[in-house]
Write a protein that holds these residues in place. Structure first.
Motif, mmCIF file in Angstrom:
data_model
loop_
_atom_site.group_PDB
_atom_site.id
_atom_site.type_symbol
_atom_site.label_atom_id
_atom_site.label_comp_id
_atom_site.label_asym_id
_atom_site.label_seq_id
_atom_site.Cartn_x
_atom_site.Cartn_y
_atom_site.Cartn_z
ATOM 1 N N UNK A 61 2.438 9.657 -5.331
ATOM 2 C CA UNK A 61 3.098 10.604 -5.060
ATOM 3 C C UNK A 61 1.811 11.241 -3.632
ATOM 4 N N UNK A 62 0.946 10.530 -3.142
ATOM 5 C CA UNK A 62 -0.178 10.567 -2.741
ATOM 6 C C UNK A 62 -0.349 9.459 -1.381
ATOM 7 N N UNK A 63 0.791 9.658 -0.401
ATOM 8 C CA UNK A 63 1.284 9.120 1.027
ATOM 9 C C UNK A 63 0.141 9.937 2.249
ATOM 10 N N UNK A 64 -0.075 10.963 1.311
ATOM 11 C CA UNK A 64 -1.022 11.310 2.897
ATOM 12 C C UNK A 64 -2.949 10.931 2.817
ATOM 13 N N UNK A 65 -2.915 9.952 1.956
ATOM 14 C CA UNK A 65 -3.624 9.098 1.713
ATOM 15 C C UNK A 65 -3.705 8.146 2.387
ATOM 16 N N UNK A 66 -2.480 8.006 3.006
ATOM 17 C CA UNK A 66 -2.274 6.036 3.700
ATOM 18 C C UNK A 66 -3.815 5.762 4.555
ATOM 19 N N UNK A 67 -4.108 6.508 5.118
ATOM 20 C CA UNK A 67 -5.265 6.513 6.517
ATOM 21 C C UNK A 67 -6.516 5.233 6.323
ATOM 22 N N UNK A 68 -6.757 6.837 4.962
ATOM 23 C CA UNK A 68 -8.191 6.390 3.683
ATOM 24 C C UNK A 68 -8.019 4.519 3.621
ATOM 25 N N UNK A 69 -6.306 4.922 2.221
ATOM 26 C CA UNK A 69 -6.717 3.515 1.865
ATOM 27 C C UNK A 69 -6.577 2.789 2.770
ATOM 28 N N UNK A 70 -5.821 2.667 4.525
ATOM 29 C CA UNK A 70 -5.940 2.091 4.806
ATOM 30 C C UNK A 70 -7.604 1.337 6.195
ATOM 31 N N UNK A 71 -8.595 2.292 5.765
ATOM 32 C CA UNK A 71 -10.003 2.430 6.405
ATOM 33 C C UNK A 71 -10.799 1.834 4.995
ATOM 34 N N UNK A 81 0.895 -1.011 0.316
ATOM 35 C CA UNK A 81 0.077 0.097 -0.554
ATOM 36 C C UNK A 81 1.237 1.435 -0.296
ATOM 37 N N UNK A 82 1.453 1.465 0.462
ATOM 38 C CA UNK A 82 2.907 2.213 0.783
ATOM 39 C C UNK A 82 3.142 3.157 -0.435
ATOM 40 N N UNK A 137 -6.754 0.995 -2.732
ATOM 41 C CA UNK A 137 -6.105 2.212 -3.547
ATOM 42 C C UNK A 137 -6.280 3.125 -4.669
ATOM 43 N N UNK A 138 -6.897 2.819 -5.527
ATOM 44 C CA UNK A 138 -7.718 3.019 -7.069
ATOM 45 C C UNK A 138 -9.466 3.806 -6.142
ATOM 46 N N UNK A 139 -9.990 3.189 -4.845
ATOM 47 C CA UNK A 139 -11.189 3.804 -4.548
ATOM 48 C C UNK A 139 -10.818 5.103 -3.663
ATOM 49 N N UNK A 140 -9.242 4.970 -3.316
ATOM 50 C CA UNK A 140 -9.051 6.566 -2.497
ATOM 51 C C UNK A 140 -8.398 7.805 -3.402
ATOM 52 N N UNK A 141 -8.087 6.984 -5.065
ATOM 53 C CA UNK A 141 -7.498 7.950 -5.335
ATOM 54 C C UNK A 141 -8.573 8.367 -6.452
ATOM 55 N N UNK A 142 -8.959 7.585 -6.529
ATOM 56 C CA UNK A 142 -9.925 8.609 -7.283
ATOM 57 C C UNK A 142 -10.881 8.920 -7.360
ATOM 58 N N UNK A 143 -11.173 8.982 -5.732
ATOM 59 C CA UNK A 143 -12.254 10.093 -4.900
ATOM 60 C C UNK A 143 -13.746 9.333 -5.405
ATOM 61 N N UNK A 144 -14.224 8.108 -5.771
ATOM 62 C CA UNK A 144 -14.962 7.548 -5.869
ATOM 63 C C UNK A 144 -15.398 5.684 -5.907
ATOM 64 N N UNK A 145 -15.642 5.698 -4.826
ATOM 65 C CA UNK A 145 -15.829 3.670 -5.086
ATOM 66 C C UNK A 145 -15.392 3.165 -6.657
ATOM 67 N N UNK A 146 -15.546 2.230 -7.226
ATOM 68 C CA UNK A 146 -15.544 1.353 -7.992
ATOM 69 C C UNK A 146 -15.839 2.118 -9.253
ATOM 70 N N UNK A 147 -15.111 3.929 -9.035
ATOM 71 C CA UNK A 147 -15.445 4.289 -10.485
ATOM 72 C C UNK A 147 -13.923 3.350 -11.432
ATOM 73 N N UNK A 148 -12.391 3.061 -10.715
ATOM 74 C CA UNK A 148 -11.897 2.005 -11.853
ATOM 75 C C UNK A 148 -12.329 0.847 -11.726
ATOM 76 N N UNK A 149 -12.814 -0.176 -11.968
ATOM 77 C CA UNK A 149 -12.956 -1.633 -10.838
ATOM 78 C C UNK A 149 -11.398 -2.677 -11.409
#
Length: 463
Positions: free
Chosen positions: A315-325, A307-308, A352-364
């Motif tokens: 370049x999205x380490x600030x989203x680690x907590x969101x990815x873990x959740x 994940x890390x 990770x994709x769910x968090x980076x795209x800002x929408x769950x399963x925007x990309x499956x």
């Protein structure tokens, strides 16, 4: 005095967990004779990621490595980890490839084959187990341990019964994420010992600081054997230290069969090897300390590292907590698969994709689609139907075992490779890792140029 058997893991999972399986044969060759005299129940030395690592990073033939170990270690049984229908790769292979691989593994020196399926779908291990028995080796059926609303003692008891009916010689509990709590270990082993008549072995990791306590409670409940690593390559994301468990058990009145003076020789040998890996940066000292936060997210240490790595790449380490959740949410959507290769990568990457795209399963991701199609086996629990519908669109899941849809591949590959090798082992290496194995085989056999028209296999059956 009851005996507790020890499986030593430094040559496989101990170094896989701490140094990404970078331990080359020449780095341990001279200590093999001492290994054979320690008194271990078995020496885990092959399978898992060792095969891939030999070809990809160590410039070693994994088959030759096994043969060289067997040439020296002839009293202690050699053990390997096999991913059932996945063999040692990351997808399912046809039955003929599975059978040929098992046959070759035993012929080249393996005595005990620990067989597991990431989803605990025993249909995915039955062919491998059957072939292990046919080859006269010890078939250790495996239950992948995890924590979820559907994974409880009753669930594991039923799996143990099925493994016994399949003809398993023993059963192992594979706690790859170090989630097994001490009291749960006691209750689980006690229940299994009352359910089946087979020896039971326990494998765990110190990732969360629970393994030694879980081992002791499991031993009190009657477990027959434990996986440990020589102390130089133990603890952290590895297994509990062999010597520590030896002293604890001997003090408590158990027999181990281990020669403590030989253990010291083995550990003294590996101390400078460990220092070399720390100095090179391959062994991160942080991996040697417990990471109990994993108990919250219930993910293996390797998955945490992936994940890390993925977030750093974006370049999205600030989203680690969101990815873990997000990981447990994706896992629930997928029916609570145990998080072990390859399902840990599937769940983690989709999170990770769910968090980076800002929408769950925007990309499956493709692997999630394949998962819902049934290409990894039977989903353990209830799935999120909306997510499955979005992933599959109008496709229908496969009705049975995915391997039944695959064309036999071994003889075809053997024919295609005849100009560069006559070795069945080379053919099997190619089938598992086509591109890196082909280059390795050509280099090994002194073939400078080769115009390859080889295709990646296996193919789906038609009609």
């Amino acid at each position: 005095m009851r005996k507790v058997n020890f499986t030593e893991t430094v040559l496989r999972d101990g170094n896989q967990s701490l140094i990404a399986t970078r331990l080359a044969f020449e780095q341990f060759a001279s200590i093999l004779k001492e290994f054979d005299n320690v008194g271990y129940y078995s020496l885990e030395c092959w399978g898992g990621a060792t095969f891939d690592s030999c070809l990809r990073f160590l410039n070693e033939d994994p088959w030759d490595r096994l043969r060289k170990i067997k040439a020296v270690v002839n009293k202690t049984p050699l053990q390997m980890l096999l991913r059932g229908q996945n063999i040692l790769g990351y997808k399912h292979y046809p039955d003929d490839v599975v059978r040929n691989f098992v046959k070759a593994a035993v012929a080249n020196g393996i005595d005990i084959v620990r067989v597991f399926d990431a989803l605990n779908d025993l249909n995915n291990i039955k062919v491998a187990m059957d072939e292990v028995k046919k080859q006269g080796a010890h078939a250790q059926g495996t239950i992948v341990y995890t924590v979820s609303p559907i994974h409880d003692v009753k669930n594991y008891r039923n799996l143990a019964k099925q493994l016994e009916e399949m003809g398993a010689d023993s059963i192992s509990i594979k706690d790859m994420a170090g989630l097994l709590m001490p009291q749960v270990a006691f209750d689980l082993i006690k229940e299994l010992k009352q359910t089946v008549k087979l020896p039971i072995y326990l494998h765990s990791h110190c990732t969360n600081g629970m393994a030694e306590m879980a081992y002791l409670k499991a031993i009190e409940a009657g477990v027959d054997g434990i996986d440990c690593a020589i102390s130089s390559f133990s603890s952290g994301t590895s297994q509990p230290p062999t010597e520590t468990m030896y002293f604890a058990l001997e003090n408590a009145g158990y027999s181990t069969g281990l020669d403590v003076s030989k253990l010291k020789i083995v550990n003294d040998f590996f101390k400078p090897v460990r220092e070399e890996f720390i100095y090179s940066g391959i062994l991160d000292p942080q991996l040697l300390t417990p990471q109990p936060e994993s108990l919250v997210y219930q993910i293996p240490g390797g998955m945490f590292s992936n994940l890390i790595s993925q977030l750093k790449e974006k370049n999205a380490m600030e989203k680690l907590d969101a990815a873990l959740n997000e990981v447990p949410k994706v896992r629930k959507d997928l029916g609570y698969p145990p998080l072990v290769t390859p399902t840990s990568q599937i769940v983690g990457t989709q999170a990770v994709f769910n968090v980076l795209t800002g929408e769950r399963y925007k990309i499956v991701i493709k692997e999630v689609i394949n998962y819902f199609m049934g290409e990894y086996g039977k989903v353990p629990g209830p799935i999120n139907e909306e997510v499955a519908k979005k992933a599959l669109k109008k496709k229908q899941p496969l009705p049975g075992r995915y391997a039944d849809t695959l064309e036999p591949a071994f003889e075809k590959a053997k024919e295609q490779l005849k100009d560069i090798t006559s070795s069945d082992e080379d053919v099997l290496s190619y089938l598992l890792f086509p591109s890196i194995a082909e280059e390795f085989i050509k280099k090994k056999n002194g073939i400078v140029s080769y115009s390859s028209s080889l295709e990646t296999m296996p193919h789906r059956k038609t009609g």
